[in-house]
Design a protein around this motif. Structure first.
Motif, PDB file in Angstrom:
ATOM      1  N   ASP A 187       1.019  -1.249  -0.031  1.00 27.97           N
ATOM      2  CA  ASP A 187      -0.019   0.086  -0.030  1.00 27.97           C
ATOM      3  C   ASP A 187       0.915   1.406  -0.112  1.00 27.97           C
ATOM      4  OD1 ASP A 187      -2.223  -1.427  -0.175  1.00 27.97           O
ATOM      5  OD2 ASP A 187      -2.769  -1.144   1.922  1.00 27.97           O
ATOM      6  N   ARG A 188       1.900   1.230   0.858  1.00 29.08           N
ATOM      7  CA  ARG A 188       2.765   2.387   0.985  1.00 29.08           C
ATOM      8  C   ARG A 188       3.456   2.670  -0.635  1.00 29.08           C
ATOM      9  NH1 ARG A 188       3.439   4.429   6.177  1.00 29.08           N
ATOM     10  NH2 ARG A 188       4.826   6.009   5.229  1.00 29.08           N
ATOM     11  N   VAL A 189       3.869   1.524  -0.909  1.00 28.45           N
ATOM     12  CA  VAL A 189       4.583   1.946  -2.406  1.00 28.45           C
ATOM     13  C   VAL A 189       3.730   2.193  -3.377  1.00 28.45           C
ATOM     14  CG1 VAL A 189       5.640   0.337  -4.208  1.00 28.45           C
ATOM     15  CG2 VAL A 189       6.582  -0.059  -1.869  1.00 28.45           C
ATOM     16  N   ALA A 190       2.499   1.724  -3.309  1.00 28.67           N
ATOM     17  CA  ALA A 190       1.408   2.131  -4.417  1.00 28.67           C
ATOM     18  C   ALA A 190       0.949   3.738  -4.021  1.00 28.67           C
ATOM     19  CB  ALA A 190       0.351   1.408  -4.361  1.00 28.67           C
ATOM     20  N   ASP A 191       0.938   4.035  -3.003  1.00 31.98           N
ATOM     21  CA  ASP A 191       0.202   5.622  -2.648  1.00 31.98           C
ATOM     22  C   ASP A 191       1.253   6.714  -2.134  1.00 31.98           C
ATOM     23  OD1 ASP A 191      -2.017   4.048  -2.763  1.00 31.98           O
ATOM     24  OD2 ASP A 191      -2.181   3.627  -0.532  1.00 31.98           O
ATOM     25  N   ASP A 192       2.511   6.174  -1.842  1.00 31.92           N
ATOM     26  CA  ASP A 192       3.554   6.970  -1.191  1.00 31.92           C
ATOM     27  C   ASP A 192       4.442   7.579  -2.607  1.00 31.92           C
ATOM     28  OD1 ASP A 192       4.684   8.927   0.380  1.00 31.92           O
ATOM     29  OD2 ASP A 192       5.307   7.189   2.089  1.00 31.92           O
ATOM     30  N   ALA A 193       5.326   8.479  -2.120  1.00 27.46           N
ATOM     31  CA  ALA A 193       6.435   8.819  -3.249  1.00 27.46           C
ATOM     32  C   ALA A 193       7.273   7.717  -3.361  1.00 27.46           C
ATOM     33  CB  ALA A 193       7.290  10.086  -2.883  1.00 27.46           C
ATOM     34  N   PRO A 194       7.885   7.623  -4.512  1.00 24.64           N
ATOM     35  CA  PRO A 194       8.756   6.548  -4.831  1.00 24.64           C
ATOM     36  C   PRO A 194       9.793   6.185  -3.663  1.00 24.64           C
ATOM     37  CG  PRO A 194       8.431   7.610  -6.733  1.00 24.64           C
ATOM     38  CD  PRO A 194       7.904   8.527  -5.518  1.00 24.64           C
ATOM     39  N   PHE A 195       9.961   4.866  -3.378  1.00 23.42           N
ATOM     40  CA  PHE A 195      11.002   4.415  -2.453  1.00 23.42           C
ATOM     41  C   PHE A 195      12.138   4.168  -3.163  1.00 23.42           C
ATOM     42  CE2 PHE A 195       7.251   4.095   0.281  1.00 23.42           C
ATOM     43  CZ  PHE A 195       7.841   4.472   1.539  1.00 23.42           C
ATOM     44  N   ASP A 196      13.257   4.308  -2.751  1.00 14.26           N
ATOM     45  CA  ASP A 196      14.644   4.003  -3.637  1.00 14.26           C
ATOM     46  C   ASP A 196      15.129   2.260  -3.388  1.00 14.26           C
ATOM     47  OD1 ASP A 196      15.438   6.388  -4.610  1.00 14.26           O
ATOM     48  OD2 ASP A 196      15.450   6.955  -2.591  1.00 14.26           O
ATOM     49  N   LEU A 197      14.521   1.951  -2.070  1.00 12.84           N
ATOM     50  CA  LEU A 197      14.810   0.475  -1.871  1.00 12.84           C
ATOM     51  C   LEU A 197      13.732  -0.199  -0.836  1.00 12.84           C
ATOM     52  CD1 LEU A 197      16.649  -2.287  -1.548  1.00 12.84           C
ATOM     53  CD2 LEU A 197      17.908  -0.797   0.346  1.00 12.84           C
ATOM     54  N   VAL A 198      13.082  -1.221  -1.010  1.00 13.76           N
ATOM     55  CA  VAL A 198      12.325  -1.926  -0.002  1.00 13.76           C
ATOM     56  C   VAL A 198      13.147  -3.181   0.600  1.00 13.76           C
ATOM     57  CG1 VAL A 198      10.149  -3.203   0.220  1.00 13.76           C
ATOM     58  CG2 VAL A 198      10.235  -1.122  -1.035  1.00 13.76           C
ATOM     59  N   LEU A 199      12.894  -3.274   1.777  1.00 13.51           N
ATOM     60  CA  LEU A 199      13.622  -4.461   2.684  1.00 13.51           C
ATOM     61  C   LEU A 199      12.434  -5.159   3.203  1.00 13.51           C
ATOM     62  CD1 LEU A 199      16.473  -2.606   4.913  1.00 13.51           C
ATOM     63  CD2 LEU A 199      16.646  -4.066   2.551  1.00 13.51           C
ATOM     64  N   LEU A 200      12.354  -6.481   2.766  1.00 16.12           N
ATOM     65  CA  LEU A 200      11.451  -7.371   3.115  1.00 16.12           C
ATOM     66  C   LEU A 200      11.827  -8.151   4.187  1.00 16.12           C
ATOM     67  CD1 LEU A 200       9.357  -7.996  -0.119  1.00 16.12           C
ATOM     68  CD2 LEU A 200       8.656  -6.341   1.604  1.00 16.12           C
TER      69      LEU A 200
END
Length: 201
Positions: free
Chosen positions: A39-52
């Motif tokens: 949801d955050r990736v879809a709604d927020d400004a672009p992230f440079d990296l996601v850690l899962l």
């Protein structure tokens, strides 16, 4: 750099966010689930990296990685785990993860790994990957893997040919094929890509 960390353990999530902030990453966001991260990736400004977090509920193994990679497009997604195993690490990297980061990494090592990934590299701890059984790299024949091993050791075509009891022209053909399969411009980049992707033990 904007980083999004998804981990269902609040203490771990807060500690990692604090580590990264202390190491100079100014924009670090923590969420508690894969669904919230998507949801955050879809709604927020672009992230440079996601850690899962690999072990987080809802991940369903590497399915969560695939879903996040689709959401992130060309931007990197890396796995963070407290129960790292060589087999899982290889599966994650083969599935497109740009890093496999044990939670046991020090703050400085974690920060360095993230910078490396952001610069276009693929990170996995050497001691973890060295424990994995050796096998031909995905998409490569046994002979191509042997030639690639020689490239990673800095050997010339002539030296590799002597090692494998082949003609030098045959090695040149293998190198050309390796560059095509790995997406490399030359033998040096092929060796670098192989080491980054843990294709060479």
């Amino acid at each position: 750099m904007r980083i999004l960390l998804a981990d269902d353990h609040s203490l771990v999530r807060e500690a990692v966010c604090a580590f990264l902030t202390a190491e100079g990453f100014e924009d670090v966001t923590g969420v508690s689930s894969l669904h919230e991260a998507l949801d955050r990736v879809a709604d927020d400004a672009p992230f440079d990296l996601v850690l899962l977090d690999y072990d987080m509920p809802g991940m369903n193994g590497l399915d969560g990685l695939s879903r996040m990679r689709a959401a992130m497009g060309a931007r990197p997604v890396a796995m963070l785990t407290g129960s790292a195993s060589p087999a899982v690490a290889r599966q994650a990297l083969d599935a497109g993860a740009r890093g496999f980061l044990p939670k046991t990494l020090s703050a400085k090592s974690l920060a360095a790994a993230i910078q490396f990934i952001a610069a276009g590299g693929v990170f996995a701890p050497y001691d973890l990957m060295a424990a994995a059984p050796t096998r031909p790299a995905d998409g490569l024949t046994q002979r191509e893997s042997e030639v690639l091993s020689g490239l990673c050791e800095g050997k010339s075509n002539k030296e590799i040919a002597n090692d494998l009891n082949l003609q030098e022209v045959t090695i040149k053909l293998h190198v050309k094929t390796l560059c095509r399969k790995l997406g490399a411009r030359n033998r040096t980049q092929a060796a670098m890509l192989a080491q980054d992707r843990a294709l060479h033990p």
